[in-house]
Design a protein around this motif. Sequence first.
Motif: not given
Length: 85
Positions: A28-29, A31-33, A36, A53
């Motif tokens: 999960v980067h 810039d994800a929500s 999330l 992550d």
Amino acid sequence: MPFTPDLVDELNMLVKFTLSSDMAGLKVHSDASPSLIEATQRLYQKGLVTDYDGGYLTSIGRDAVEHAKEALRILNSVPQQKTGS
């Protein structure tokens, strides 16, 4: 106990994992929500994934994914018609 929005976010993250290979992970980067990212961090704190992550599923994480996907399959199935009373 009902599903909270946080639990729903965690379940949605879990079902993104594939069970076809233990070598398939998710990242999960930043810039994800936010929901999330937070869900993934909670899964890490609970010991279901290997990294904050995402990473790979742990043994219990794999079990959770299997159950979550089965619940989705059941809930998304076509309802059977009741017969007789």
